[in-house]
Motif scaffolding. Structure first.
Motif, PDB file in Angstrom:
ATOM      1  N   ILE A 135      30.053  32.973  40.590  1.00 42.69           N
ATOM      2  CA  ILE A 135      31.084  32.993  41.633  1.00 42.69           C
ATOM      3  C   ILE A 135      30.653  32.094  42.784  1.00 42.69           C
ATOM      4  O   ILE A 135      29.532  32.202  43.285  1.00 42.69           O
ATOM      5  CB  ILE A 135      31.316  34.425  42.125  1.00 42.69           C
ATOM      6  CG1 ILE A 135      31.915  35.275  41.005  1.00 42.69           C
ATOM      7  CG2 ILE A 135      32.236  34.449  43.343  1.00 42.69           C
ATOM      8  CD1 ILE A 135      32.057  36.736  41.365  1.00 42.69           C
ATOM      9  N   LYS A 138      35.553  33.363  47.299  1.00 42.88           N
ATOM     10  CA  LYS A 138      36.385  34.559  47.194  1.00 42.88           C
ATOM     11  C   LYS A 138      37.660  34.383  47.997  1.00 42.88           C
ATOM     12  O   LYS A 138      37.662  33.733  49.047  1.00 42.88           O
ATOM     13  CB  LYS A 138      35.635  35.787  47.697  1.00 42.88           C
ATOM     14  CG  LYS A 138      34.464  36.199  46.829  1.00 42.88           C
ATOM     15  CD  LYS A 138      33.809  37.485  47.328  1.00 42.88           C
ATOM     16  CE  LYS A 138      32.660  37.899  46.432  1.00 42.88           C
ATOM     17  NZ  LYS A 138      32.033  39.169  46.882  1.00 42.88           N
ATOM     18  N   ASP A 139      38.739  34.972  47.501  1.00 44.41           N
ATOM     19  CA  ASP A 139      40.017  34.996  48.207  1.00 44.41           C
ATOM     20  C   ASP A 139      40.131  36.353  48.905  1.00 44.41           C
ATOM     21  O   ASP A 139      40.164  37.389  48.238  1.00 44.41           O
ATOM     22  CB  ASP A 139      41.170  34.810  47.225  1.00 44.41           C
ATOM     23  CG  ASP A 139      42.522  34.753  47.930  1.00 44.41           C
ATOM     24  OD1 ASP A 139      42.551  34.930  49.165  1.00 44.41           O
ATOM     25  OD2 ASP A 139      43.527  34.538  47.242  1.00 44.41           O
ATOM     26  N   ARG A 145      43.729  39.423  45.113  1.00 46.68           N
ATOM     27  CA  ARG A 145      42.263  39.484  45.120  1.00 46.68           C
ATOM     28  C   ARG A 145      41.731  38.638  43.962  1.00 46.68           C
ATOM     29  O   ARG A 145      42.004  38.930  42.795  1.00 46.68           O
ATOM     30  CB  ARG A 145      41.783  40.924  44.978  1.00 46.68           C
ATOM     31  CG  ARG A 145      41.872  41.722  46.279  1.00 46.68           C
ATOM     32  CD  ARG A 145      41.304  43.102  46.075  1.00 46.68           C
ATOM     33  NE  ARG A 145      41.265  43.854  47.318  1.00 46.68           N
ATOM     34  CZ  ARG A 145      40.198  43.929  48.109  1.00 46.68           C
ATOM     35  NH1 ARG A 145      39.094  43.281  47.793  1.00 46.68           N
ATOM     36  NH2 ARG A 145      40.226  44.637  49.214  1.00 46.68           N
ATOM     37  N   SER A 146      40.999  37.599  44.304  1.00 42.55           N
ATOM     38  CA  SER A 146      40.507  36.701  43.264  1.00 42.55           C
ATOM     39  C   SER A 146      39.188  36.088  43.689  1.00 42.55           C
ATOM     40  O   SER A 146      38.797  36.148  44.858  1.00 42.55           O
ATOM     41  CB  SER A 146      41.531  35.590  42.981  1.00 42.55           C
ATOM     42  OG  SER A 146      41.728  34.800  44.143  1.00 42.55           O
ATOM     43  N   VAL A 147      38.490  35.484  42.721  1.00 44.25           N
ATOM     44  CA  VAL A 147      37.248  34.766  42.981  1.00 44.25           C
ATOM     45  C   VAL A 147      37.323  33.410  42.296  1.00 44.25           C
ATOM     46  O   VAL A 147      38.095  33.221  41.334  1.00 44.25           O
ATOM     47  CB  VAL A 147      36.018  35.555  42.486  1.00 44.25           C
ATOM     48  CG1 VAL A 147      35.841  36.842  43.273  1.00 44.25           C
ATOM     49  CG2 VAL A 147      36.113  35.851  40.991  1.00 44.25           C
ATOM     50  N   LYS A 182      40.095  30.118  38.808  1.00 47.26           N
ATOM     51  CA  LYS A 182      40.301  31.312  39.623  1.00 47.26           C
ATOM     52  C   LYS A 182      40.449  32.519  38.703  1.00 47.26           C
ATOM     53  O   LYS A 182      41.139  32.466  37.688  1.00 47.26           O
ATOM     54  CB  LYS A 182      41.552  31.180  40.492  1.00 47.26           C
ATOM     55  CG  LYS A 182      41.304  30.539  41.843  1.00 47.26           C
ATOM     56  CD  LYS A 182      42.512  30.683  42.747  1.00 47.26           C
ATOM     57  CE  LYS A 182      42.220  30.177  44.148  1.00 47.26           C
ATOM     58  NZ  LYS A 182      43.357  30.412  45.067  1.00 47.26           N
ATOM     59  N   TYR A 271      32.590  45.650  42.685  1.00 48.79           N
ATOM     60  CA  TYR A 271      33.223  44.393  43.085  1.00 48.79           C
ATOM     61  C   TYR A 271      32.599  43.779  44.342  1.00 48.79           C
ATOM     62  O   TYR A 271      32.840  42.605  44.631  1.00 48.79           O
ATOM     63  CB  TYR A 271      34.725  44.610  43.305  1.00 48.79           C
ATOM     64  CG  TYR A 271      35.495  44.748  42.016  1.00 48.79           C
ATOM     65  CD1 TYR A 271      35.883  43.623  41.307  1.00 48.79           C
ATOM     66  CD2 TYR A 271      35.821  46.002  41.498  1.00 48.79           C
ATOM     67  CE1 TYR A 271      36.589  43.739  40.119  1.00 48.79           C
ATOM     68  CE2 TYR A 271      36.521  46.131  40.315  1.00 48.79           C
ATOM     69  CZ  TYR A 271      36.896  44.991  39.622  1.00 48.79           C
ATOM     70  OH  TYR A 271      37.575  45.100  38.444  1.00 48.79           O
TER      71      TYR A 271
END
Length: 294
Positions: A135, A138-139, A145-147, A182, A271
Motif C-alpha cells: 500500500i 489511502k483515500d 474507502r480505498s487504498v 485502487k 484495517y
C-alpha cells in the motif's frame, strides 16, 4: 603722585619675598634630592612615605594577583566548558544515529515478520495466480474507502480481482493503471460480498458501513446464528475463493418486525494496520479459452 609711589613699594617688596622664599625652598629640595641620591639611603621623609604607600601597594599587589589567578581559572573553566559542549554534541549526534539505526532494524524485523506471514498464506492458497503488493496511499473518504497499491495492469492485475492478506479478505480492485491500482476495501458502504456463516452454513451478503465493522444482511430470523460464529466467503460468482476468513459475528439485533436479523460482524482484518496485500487473479473467459487451446 607721592602717594602712588608709596603704595607700589609694599607690593613690590611682597613679591620679592615670595620669590626669595620660593628660591630657598627649591634650593633645599635640590640639596635634599642630591644628598639622597648620593648616599642611596632613605631619609625620614622617604621612610614616612614608604610606610604610607606600602600597605596600599601590598593591597594592589594582592588584588592584582587574585585577579590574574581568577582570570587564569576562568579561562581554564571556559575552555573545559567548550570541550564538554563539543563532546556533548558529538555524543548527542552519535545517540541520534544509533536510534535511527535501531529504528531501521526494528522496522526491518517487523516488515520481515509481516512478509513471512503473507508468504505462508500465499503458499496455502495453492496454484492460484497471486501477486504481492504494498500500500502506498489511502483515500480518507468514508463512502469510497480505498487504498492505492504499487502494482497495476503491467503486472497482470485486472479490475475485480480479489485482494486479501494473511488475516482474511481485504477488498477488490476497482480501478487500474499500468503501474498502480485502487482497492475498494470491504468496509466501504459500496462493497458487497457473498458470505457464509461457517457453522450454520447460512448464506448472506456482507456490506460495509463506512466504519471498521460490517453488516450481515438477508439472514432469516429462522436461522440459528450465534455471537462468535465465523463468517467466510461463499465462493459464489467466482470472485473470492470459498472459505476465506471475513470476520466474526459480534452482535445480533433481533427486531420484532421484519424477516431478517440485523447482524454486526467484526472484520478479521485490522484495517488500521494494512501494509502488504495479495491480489488473487481470476482468469477471464478469454484467458480460459486460451489455456484450453492445444
Amino acid at each position: 603722585m607721592k602717594k602712588k609711589s608709596s603704595r607700589k613699594r609694599p607690593s613690590r617688596f611682597r613679591l620679592f619675598r615670595v620669590i626669595v622664599l620660593a628660591g630657598v625652598l627649591l634650593t633645599l629640595a635640590l640639596i635634599f634630592l642630591v644628598s639622597t641620591l648620593g648616599s642611596q639611603q632613605f631619609g625620614s621623609l622617604h621612610k614616612l612615605i614608604l610606610e604610607a604607600v606600602g600597605p596600599l601597594q601590598k593591597t594592589v599587589s594582592i588584588g592584582s594577583s587574585t585577579v590574574n589567578r581568577f582570570k587564569s581559572e576562568y579561562v581554564d573553566i571556559l575552555q573545559d566548558s567548550l570541550r564538554l559542549r563539543e563532546k556533548n554534541k558529538q555524543l548527542v549526534k552519535q545517540l541520534q544515529e544509533n536510534e535511527i539505526k535501531l529504528n531501521r532494524s526494528r522496522e526491518a524485523m517487523a516488515t520481515n515478520a509481516s512478509l513471512r506471514k503473507l508468504l505462508e498464506f500465499k503458499n496455502s492458497l495453492g496454484q492460484q495466480s497471486k501477486l504481492a503488493a504494498s500500500i502506498i496511499g489511502k483515500d480518507p473518504s468514508t463512502m469510497f474507502r480505498s487504498v492505492i497499491i504499487d502494482q497495476g495492469s503491467n503486472a497482470g492485475i485486472t479490475k475485480g480481482d480479489p485482494v486479501v492478506n494473511d488475516e482474511g479478505v481485504v477488498g477488490q480492485v476497482f480501478a487500474i493503471s499500468p503501474n498502480y491500482a485502487k482497492v475498494l476495501l470491504a468496509i466501504a458502504p459500496s462493497s458487497a460480498i457473498d458470505v457464509l456463516l461457517q457453522k450454520s452454513r447460512v448464506r448472506g451478503i456482507l456490506k460495509g458501513d463506512g466504519t471498521l465493522t460490517y453488516r450481515l444482511e438477508y439472514i432469516l430470523k429462522t436461522a440459528e446464528v450465534q455471537e462468535g460464529e465465523y463468517v467466510v466467503t461463499a465462493g459464489y460468482g467466482g470472485i473470492f475463493p470459498t472459505g476465506l476468513r471475513v470476520g466474526v459475528v459480534s452482535e445480533i439485533i433481533r427486531k420484532p418486525r421484519g424477516m431478517f436479523h440485523e447482524i454486526k460482524v467484526t472484520p478479521s482484518v485490522d484495517y488500521q494496520k494494512l501494509e502488504h496485500l495479495l491480489i488473487l487473479h481470476q482468469p477471464n473467459l478469454a484467458e480460459i479459452k486460451q489455456l484450453e487451446q492445444p
